[in-house]
Design a protein around this motif. Structure first.
Motif, PDB file in Angstrom:
ATOM      1  N   ILE A  78       4.107 -57.163 -38.589  1.00 44.22           N
ATOM      2  CA  ILE A  78       4.927 -56.016 -38.804  1.00 44.22           C
ATOM      3  C   ILE A  78       5.276 -56.278 -39.995  1.00 44.22           C
ATOM      4  O   ILE A  78       6.380 -54.841 -40.993  1.00 44.22           O
ATOM      5  N   ALA A  79       6.864 -57.196 -39.629  1.00 45.82           N
ATOM      6  CA  ALA A  79       7.894 -57.471 -40.480  1.00 45.82           C
ATOM      7  C   ALA A  79       6.583 -57.265 -42.208  1.00 45.82           C
ATOM      8  O   ALA A  79       7.554 -57.331 -42.896  1.00 45.82           O
ATOM      9  N   TRP A  80       5.936 -58.202 -41.815  1.00 50.81           N
ATOM     10  CA  TRP A  80       4.987 -58.705 -42.933  1.00 50.81           C
ATOM     11  C   TRP A  80       4.395 -57.750 -43.762  1.00 50.81           C
ATOM     12  O   TRP A  80       4.681 -58.078 -45.016  1.00 50.81           O
ATOM     13  N   THR A  81       4.159 -56.899 -43.515  1.00 52.47           N
ATOM     14  CA  THR A  81       3.402 -56.046 -43.638  1.00 52.47           C
ATOM     15  C   THR A  81       3.808 -54.832 -43.999  1.00 52.47           C
ATOM     16  O   THR A  81       3.354 -54.431 -45.334  1.00 52.47           O
ATOM     17  N   LEU A  82       5.318 -54.273 -43.851  1.00 54.79           N
ATOM     18  CA  LEU A  82       6.179 -53.533 -44.202  1.00 54.79           C
ATOM     19  C   LEU A  82       6.189 -54.454 -46.166  1.00 54.79           C
ATOM     20  O   LEU A  82       6.369 -53.648 -46.695  1.00 54.79           O
ATOM     21  N   ILE A  83       7.076 -55.643 -45.481  1.00 53.85           N
ATOM     22  CA  ILE A  83       7.657 -56.188 -46.665  1.00 53.85           C
ATOM     23  C   ILE A  83       6.300 -56.200 -47.855  1.00 53.85           C
ATOM     24  O   ILE A  83       6.616 -55.861 -49.326  1.00 53.85           O
ATOM     25  N   ALA A  84       4.827 -56.059 -47.500  1.00 51.25           N
ATOM     26  CA  ALA A  84       4.053 -56.184 -48.954  1.00 51.25           C
ATOM     27  C   ALA A  84       3.824 -54.856 -48.535  1.00 51.25           C
ATOM     28  O   ALA A  84       3.590 -55.245 -50.240  1.00 51.25           O
ATOM     29  N   GLY A 106      15.595 -53.590 -43.578  1.00 46.97           N
ATOM     30  CA  GLY A 106      15.736 -53.197 -41.994  1.00 46.97           C
ATOM     31  C   GLY A 106      15.467 -54.083 -41.457  1.00 46.97           C
ATOM     32  O   GLY A 106      16.251 -55.047 -39.887  1.00 46.97           O
ATOM     33  N   TYR A 107      13.508 -53.435 -40.567  1.00 48.42           N
ATOM     34  CA  TYR A 107      13.051 -54.135 -39.783  1.00 48.42           C
ATOM     35  C   TYR A 107      13.116 -56.008 -39.956  1.00 48.42           C
ATOM     36  O   TYR A 107      12.784 -56.783 -38.779  1.00 48.42           O
ATOM     37  N   GLY A 108      12.610 -56.004 -41.081  1.00 49.50           N
ATOM     38  CA  GLY A 108      13.056 -57.268 -41.566  1.00 49.50           C
ATOM     39  C   GLY A 108      14.616 -58.576 -41.244  1.00 49.50           C
ATOM     40  O   GLY A 108      14.175 -59.790 -40.768  1.00 49.50           O
ATOM     41  N   LEU A 109      14.908 -57.938 -41.654  1.00 51.20           N
ATOM     42  CA  LEU A 109      16.432 -58.474 -41.093  1.00 51.20           C
ATOM     43  C   LEU A 109      16.327 -59.611 -40.279  1.00 51.20           C
ATOM     44  O   LEU A 109      17.070 -59.867 -39.546  1.00 51.20           O
ATOM     45  N   TYR A 110      15.923 -57.747 -39.253  1.00 49.38           N
ATOM     46  CA  TYR A 110      16.316 -57.478 -37.248  1.00 49.38           C
ATOM     47  C   TYR A 110      15.562 -58.737 -36.438  1.00 49.38           C
ATOM     48  O   TYR A 110      15.897 -59.319 -35.656  1.00 49.38           O
ATOM     49  N   VAL A 111      14.108 -58.431 -37.095  1.00 49.20           N
ATOM     50  CA  VAL A 111      13.160 -59.541 -36.644  1.00 49.20           C
ATOM     51  C   VAL A 111      13.595 -60.783 -37.286  1.00 49.20           C
ATOM     52  O   VAL A 111      13.149 -61.874 -36.274  1.00 49.20           O
ATOM     53  N   GLY A 112      13.659 -61.247 -38.384  1.00 45.01           N
ATOM     54  CA  GLY A 112      14.404 -62.142 -38.643  1.00 45.01           C
ATOM     55  C   GLY A 112      15.251 -63.415 -37.599  1.00 45.01           C
ATOM     56  O   GLY A 112      15.435 -64.146 -37.216  1.00 45.01           O
ATOM     57  N   PRO A 153      14.107 -67.489 -40.768  1.00 41.73           N
ATOM     58  CA  PRO A 153      14.914 -67.303 -42.371  1.00 41.73           C
ATOM     59  C   PRO A 153      14.203 -67.207 -43.439  1.00 41.73           C
ATOM     60  O   PRO A 153      14.527 -66.308 -44.270  1.00 41.73           O
ATOM     61  N   ILE A 154      13.162 -67.675 -43.084  1.00 43.81           N
ATOM     62  CA  ILE A 154      12.536 -67.166 -44.295  1.00 43.81           C
ATOM     63  C   ILE A 154      11.513 -65.659 -44.440  1.00 43.81           C
ATOM     64  O   ILE A 154      11.629 -64.928 -45.338  1.00 43.81           O
ATOM     65  N   LEU A 155      11.541 -64.734 -42.795  1.00 44.23           N
ATOM     66  CA  LEU A 155      11.432 -63.980 -43.224  1.00 44.23           C
ATOM     67  C   LEU A 155      12.745 -62.222 -43.355  1.00 44.23           C
ATOM     68  O   LEU A 155      12.499 -61.723 -44.054  1.00 44.23           O
ATOM     69  N   MET A 156      13.784 -63.697 -42.985  1.00 42.83           N
ATOM     70  CA  MET A 156      15.178 -63.049 -43.822  1.00 42.83           C
ATOM     71  C   MET A 156      15.305 -62.920 -44.938  1.00 42.83           C
ATOM     72  O   MET A 156      15.667 -61.953 -45.988  1.00 42.83           O
ATOM     73  N   SER A 158      13.269 -60.291 -46.844  1.00 44.18           N
ATOM     74  CA  SER A 158      13.182 -58.969 -46.913  1.00 44.18           C
ATOM     75  C   SER A 158      14.631 -58.774 -47.712  1.00 44.18           C
ATOM     76  O   SER A 158      14.830 -57.279 -48.716  1.00 44.18           O
ATOM     77  N   VAL A 159      15.699 -59.712 -48.144  1.00 45.91           N
ATOM     78  CA  VAL A 159      16.881 -59.687 -49.066  1.00 45.91           C
ATOM     79  C   VAL A 159      15.703 -59.793 -50.494  1.00 45.91           C
ATOM     80  O   VAL A 159      16.832 -58.675 -50.879  1.00 45.91           O
ATOM     81  N   LEU A 160      14.696 -60.365 -49.980  1.00 48.29           N
ATOM     82  CA  LEU A 160      14.507 -60.700 -52.282  1.00 48.29           C
ATOM     83  C   LEU A 160      14.073 -58.865 -52.320  1.00 48.29           C
ATOM     84  O   LEU A 160      13.522 -58.828 -53.372  1.00 48.29           O
ATOM     85  N   THR A 161      13.222 -57.990 -51.245  1.00 50.55           N
ATOM     86  CA  THR A 161      12.227 -57.029 -51.507  1.00 50.55           C
ATOM     87  C   THR A 161      13.592 -56.593 -52.063  1.00 50.55           C
ATOM     88  O   THR A 161      12.704 -55.232 -53.208  1.00 50.55           O
ATOM     89  N   ILE A 162      14.833 -55.735 -51.499  1.00 51.74           N
ATOM     90  CA  ILE A 162      15.964 -55.214 -52.383  1.00 51.74           C
ATOM     91  C   ILE A 162      16.144 -55.833 -53.927  1.00 51.74           C
ATOM     92  O   ILE A 162      16.202 -54.572 -54.742  1.00 51.74           O
TER      93      ILE A 162
END
Length: 102
Positions: free
Chosen positions: A9-15, A61-67, A73-76, A79-83
């Motif tokens: 779910i976190a990766w889908t939201l980021i994509a 937020g969800y990506g950082l929480y799940v990460g 760490p890759i998910l975190m 998430s930050v690079l998405t900003i």
């Protein structure tokens, strides 16, 4: 909810944030929904921008929480690079133009 589902779910939201960004000019997800830039002021309706930025905040937020909770760490980092996607795209285009000799 299992670990795989939360990470998916976190990766889908980021994509989705990267694909449906109205500021990138393509905004593929928004184009499929029927939203197009106005020829007068080159902006999307305010509702589209609000929904997109709510999606962006939720994804980050969800990506950082799940990460953090799943020790991913890759998910975190994603998430930050998405900003900072504008900075990434700008630097990538500058690199391509430099390599092309323009």
């Amino acid at each position: 909810m299992s670990i795989i589902n939360r990470i998916s779910i976190a990766w889908t939201l980021i994509a989705l944030c990267w694909i449906a960004d109205p500021k990138l000019g393509s905004g593929l997800g928004l184009w499929l929904l029927g939203y197009h830039e106005s020829p007068i002021d080159d902006q999307y309706p305010a509702l589209v921008s609000w929904v997109y930025y709510l999606l962006l905040g939720t994804a980050v937020g969800y990506g950082l929480y799940v990460g953090w909770t799943e020790r991913s760490p890759i998910l975190m980092i994603a998430s930050v690079l998405t900003i900072f996607k504008w900075l990434i795209i700008f630097l990538f285009m500058a690199l391509l133009l430099t390599m092309a000799g323009v």
